[in-house]
Design an enzyme around this catalytic site. Structure first.
Site, PDB file in Angstrom:
ATOM      1  N   ASN A   6      32.402  34.366  53.256  1.00  0.00           N
ATOM      2  CA  ASN A   6      33.413  34.992  52.405  1.00  0.00           C
ATOM      3  C   ASN A   6      32.731  35.333  51.084  1.00  0.00           C
ATOM      4  O   ASN A   6      32.461  34.452  50.274  1.00  0.00           O
ATOM      5  CB  ASN A   6      34.571  33.997  52.189  1.00  0.00           C
ATOM      6  CG  ASN A   6      35.585  34.508  51.187  1.00  0.00           C
ATOM      7  OD1 ASN A   6      35.555  35.677  50.794  1.00  0.00           O
ATOM      8  ND2 ASN A   6      36.489  33.622  50.768  1.00  0.00           N
ATOM      9  N   TRP A   7      32.452  36.614  50.901  1.00  0.00           N
ATOM     10  CA  TRP A   7      31.686  37.018  49.714  1.00  0.00           C
ATOM     11  C   TRP A   7      32.552  37.167  48.466  1.00  0.00           C
ATOM     12  O   TRP A   7      32.046  37.505  47.392  1.00  0.00           O
ATOM     13  CB  TRP A   7      30.932  38.324  50.006  1.00  0.00           C
ATOM     14  CG  TRP A   7      29.697  38.109  50.834  1.00  0.00           C
ATOM     15  CD1 TRP A   7      29.172  36.903  51.226  1.00  0.00           C
ATOM     16  CD2 TRP A   7      28.816  39.108  51.365  1.00  0.00           C
ATOM     17  NE1 TRP A   7      28.033  37.095  51.974  1.00  0.00           N
ATOM     18  CE2 TRP A   7      27.785  38.439  52.066  1.00  0.00           C
ATOM     19  CE3 TRP A   7      28.799  40.502  51.320  1.00  0.00           C
ATOM     20  CZ2 TRP A   7      26.748  39.113  52.709  1.00  0.00           C
ATOM     21  CZ3 TRP A   7      27.769  41.177  51.961  1.00  0.00           C
ATOM     22  CH2 TRP A   7      26.753  40.492  52.650  1.00  0.00           C
ATOM     23  N   HIS A  91      43.743  33.016  52.230  1.00  0.00           N
ATOM     24  CA  HIS A  91      42.748  32.213  51.518  1.00  0.00           C
ATOM     25  C   HIS A  91      43.402  31.545  50.309  1.00  0.00           C
ATOM     26  O   HIS A  91      44.274  32.143  49.665  1.00  0.00           O
ATOM     27  CB  HIS A  91      41.580  33.094  51.077  1.00  0.00           C
ATOM     28  CG  HIS A  91      40.447  32.280  50.529  1.00  0.00           C
ATOM     29  ND1 HIS A  91      40.432  31.844  49.226  1.00  0.00           N
ATOM     30  CD2 HIS A  91      39.341  31.782  51.124  1.00  0.00           C
ATOM     31  CE1 HIS A  91      39.337  31.119  49.038  1.00  0.00           C
ATOM     32  NE2 HIS A  91      38.658  31.067  50.170  1.00  0.00           N
ATOM     33  N   GLU A  93      42.544  31.154  47.357  1.00  0.00           N
ATOM     34  CA  GLU A  93      42.516  31.919  46.096  1.00  0.00           C
ATOM     35  C   GLU A  93      43.595  32.992  46.086  1.00  0.00           C
ATOM     36  O   GLU A  93      44.129  33.322  45.028  1.00  0.00           O
ATOM     37  CB  GLU A  93      41.104  32.512  45.882  1.00  0.00           C
ATOM     38  CG  GLU A  93      40.127  31.430  45.445  1.00  0.00           C
ATOM     39  CD  GLU A  93      38.696  31.639  45.885  1.00  0.00           C
ATOM     40  OE1 GLU A  93      38.316  32.779  46.227  1.00  0.00           O
ATOM     41  OE2 GLU A  93      37.940  30.643  45.905  1.00  0.00           O
ATOM     42  N   GLY A 167      34.425  25.850  46.200  1.00  0.00           N
ATOM     43  CA  GLY A 167      33.697  26.272  45.007  1.00  0.00           C
ATOM     44  C   GLY A 167      33.380  25.141  44.036  1.00  0.00           C
ATOM     45  O   GLY A 167      32.924  25.395  42.924  1.00  0.00           O
ATOM     46  N   GLY A 223      31.661  30.243  51.235  1.00  0.00           N
ATOM     47  CA  GLY A 223      31.606  31.120  50.074  1.00  0.00           C
ATOM     48  C   GLY A 223      30.192  31.175  49.519  1.00  0.00           C
ATOM     49  O   GLY A 223      29.328  31.902  50.017  1.00  0.00           O
TER      50      GLY A 223
HETATM   51  P1  PGA Z   1      32.734  27.763  48.903  1.00  0.00           P
HETATM   52  O1  PGA Z   1      33.974  28.712  49.287  1.00  0.00           O
HETATM   53  O2  PGA Z   1      31.889  27.629  50.148  1.00  0.00           O
HETATM   54  O3  PGA Z   1      32.028  28.469  47.794  1.00  0.00           O
HETATM   55  O4  PGA Z   1      33.321  26.449  48.517  1.00  0.00           O
HETATM   56  C1  PGA Z   1      34.610  28.590  50.536  1.00  0.00           C
HETATM   57  C2  PGA Z   1      35.739  29.556  50.647  1.00  0.00           C
HETATM   58  O5  PGA Z   1      36.358  29.874  49.629  1.00  0.00           O
HETATM   59  O6  PGA Z   1      36.044  30.050  51.737  1.00  0.00           O
END
Ligand code: PGA
Length: 242
Positions: A6-7, A91, A93, A167, A223
């Site tokens: 997931n960019w 997701h 976010e 993240g 991510g």
């Molecule tokens: P991350 O993100 O690997 O940077 O923790 C994962 C995601 O949001 O799918």
């Protein structure tokens, strides 16, 4: 098994080309699917760059209408038109910053599947939910409607991503992942649903092998560690023995 990158809101055209120039030559373990989900501006270029390689290109989101007055959104038909074959939905976010709800995620899933797109459907609890012992309750409430409507659809993959692990550099422990994936598996089974379950949340080359060795982990939604070609390749290598 799946490694899905997931960019998020990263990369420009040049960086995308540089990634695929190297990634085209990756040694991909048998039975492993590689997916990248770039920004909408990069979808067409990513599809072109991925041609002739094992990479599949997904969108990061998908609206529930095929067209219309929905500023800033991307429709299922636009995703198909770009040549991408699937999409992330729900997701954390999107849920956290853009008001996505279980209801809107369900509508998006329905539209994506109607257009023939595969779906990686994301769920996960907040830290406060886990600390209050509510993880299973939260997951059940996120899963209920979508599983009841699409539980028999094998073009949907679930991504379990604890919000507190995304993240942050702090992945869930293998015990937490094992227990939660086992709980999700038994819940899905009780609903006659056999979706595969990916783990996401600070997946890195140094923890992925252990996480991916768990029975109910069919790969990762990644991510940060999916952005660099070297670490993407290392993630793939973690799956050679599964
Ligand atoms: P991350 O993100 O690997 O940077 O923790 C994962 C995601 O949001 O799918």
């Amino acid at each position: 098994m799946i490694v899905a990158g997931n960019w998020k809101m990263h990369k420009n055209k040049e960086e995308l080309s540089a990634f695929f120039n190297q990634a085209k030559n990756f040694a991909i373990p048998n039975g492993v699917r590689c997916i990248v989900a770039p920004s909408p501006t990069l979808l067409i270029k990513a599809v072109e760059a991925a041609k002739g390689s094992a990479f599949e290109v997904f969108s990061q989101n998908c609206h529930w209408e095929n067209s219309g007055a929905f500023t800033g959104e991307i429709s299922p038909l636009q995703i198909v038109d770009a040549g991408a074959t699937g999409t992330l939905i729900g997701h954390s976010e999107r849920r956290q910053y853009f008001g996505e709800t279980d209801e809107s995620c369900l509508k998006r899933t329905s539209a994506a599947r109607k257009a023939g797109l595969e779906v990686i459907y994301c769920v996960g609890e907040q830290l406060s939910d886990r600390e209050a012992g509510n993880t299973e309750k939260v997951l059940e409430s996120q899963l209920k409607a979508v599983v009841s409507e699409f539980g028999s659809d094998d073009k949907i993959v679930l991504a379990y991503e604890p919000v507190w692990a995304i993240g942050t550099g702090v992945s869930a422990t293998t015990e937490q992942v094992r227990d939660t994936h086992n709980w999700i598996r038994s819940y899905l089974k009780s609903q006659n649903c056999s979706w595969k379950i990916l783990y996401g949340g600070s997946v890195k080359p140094n923890n992925f092998k252990d996480l991916a060795s768990l029975d109910e982990v069919y790969g990762g939604l990644v991510g940060g560690a999916s952005l660099e070609v070297e670490s993407f390749q290392e993630l793939l290598q973690c799956l050679t023995e599964k």
